[in-house]
Write an enzyme that holds these catalytic residues in place. Structure first.
Site: not given
Length: 280
Positions: A65, A83, A88
């Site tokens: 990640e 996304d 996020t």
């Protein structure tokens, strides 16, 4: 649920989340198996909930990640990565559009009322299920970073990571009779895919694997089961473009299965997106 793969396949992103593990450690399972225990079940001399194994797990996830083993640097991370899931953030990729960020801020506010993020709760409830920033901009990202300086907020992230992702994965892994590596494979899957009702969720990845093999707790061979699970995981990843690079399975987890390292013992060497990593 966790957001799609955040590393551009041509440019390494250094500022993405690492799914981390700092929460109150669960008791290690270090007792030796009785001499009469089936040899097929190397299930867990320790287990992924052993603190040292938990830290290893977080480093491995962070390699995928964050292109880094430093998972502890991600509490303050926040970004909209376009996304469709809004912002996020944090150590496990809490998303404003998928409910887990809302759950996190609600929990943080329970343990520390009046915190810097509490004022965003009405907006987080409204944007849940969308990619909207309504009511969050322009200061939400700054306040998130500010909150990340608070030990209580870090603990809240740890708590929600364990409650939603880590503990369910380890519990299912132990129920299936798989060792530390298998528990990690479950954890990495639930982190990326969540555990909802859609066909690519963790529970349905496992169901897909059950059509090909059986876990040790059902009399199956552990290696055969893990390969079936990883096959199902790769299928799920390929259903979404953002996850379509499967190297976190192919050149990491699959390598350790092939080597028979079912307890995820160090040293560990692997590659993600062609980048080499090592834990001694």
């Amino acid at each position: 649920m966790f957001t799609p793969q955040r590393k551009n396949r041509t440019v390494a992103l250094g500022a993405l989340l690492g799914a981390a593990l700092l929460a109150a450690p669960v008791a290690a399972h270090a007792t030796a198996a009785p001499a009469t225990a089936p040899a097929a079940s190397t299930a867990a001399a320790t287990g992924l909930d052993d603190p040292a194994k938990k830290d290893i797990a977080m480093q491995i996830v962070s390699s995928a990640e964050n292109s880094s083993l430093d998972w502890k640097a991600q509490y303050k991370y926040i970004e909209d990565i376009d996304d469709g899931r809004g912002y996020t953030a944090g150590i496990i990729g809490f998303c404003s559009g998928t409910g887990d960020m809302l759950d996190l801020v609600e929990y943080y506010t329970q343990v520390k009322p009046g915190n810097v993020l509490a004022k965003y709760l009405p907006a987080l409830r409204k944007v849940d299920g969308s990619d909207s920033h309504a009511g969050l901009d322009p200061n939400f990202t700054k306040d998130w970073a500010k909150a990340a300086q608070d030990t209580e907020f870090k603990k809240a992230q740890d708590h929600e990571r364990d409650r939603v992702y880590f503990n369910p994965a380890v519990k299912q892994g132990k129920s299936d009779g798989v060792g530390t590596l298998g528990q990690f494979a479950y954890y990495d899957a639930i982190v990326m895919h969540g555990d909802g009702s859609d066909s690519t969720s963790f529970r349905n990845i496992r169901k897909r694997a059950l059509t090909k093999a059986r876990p040790p707790a059902q009399g199956g061979n552990e290696t055969t089961w893990l390969n079936a699970f990883l096959d199902a995981r790769v299928w799920a990843m390929k259903q979404e473009e953002a996850h379509s690079d499967t190297s976190r399975v192919d050149t990491a987890q699959r390598v350790w299965v092939k080597k028979g390292n079912l307890n995820l013992d160090t040293p560990l060497d692997w590659k993600v997106y062609g980048d080499p990593f090592h834990i001694g």
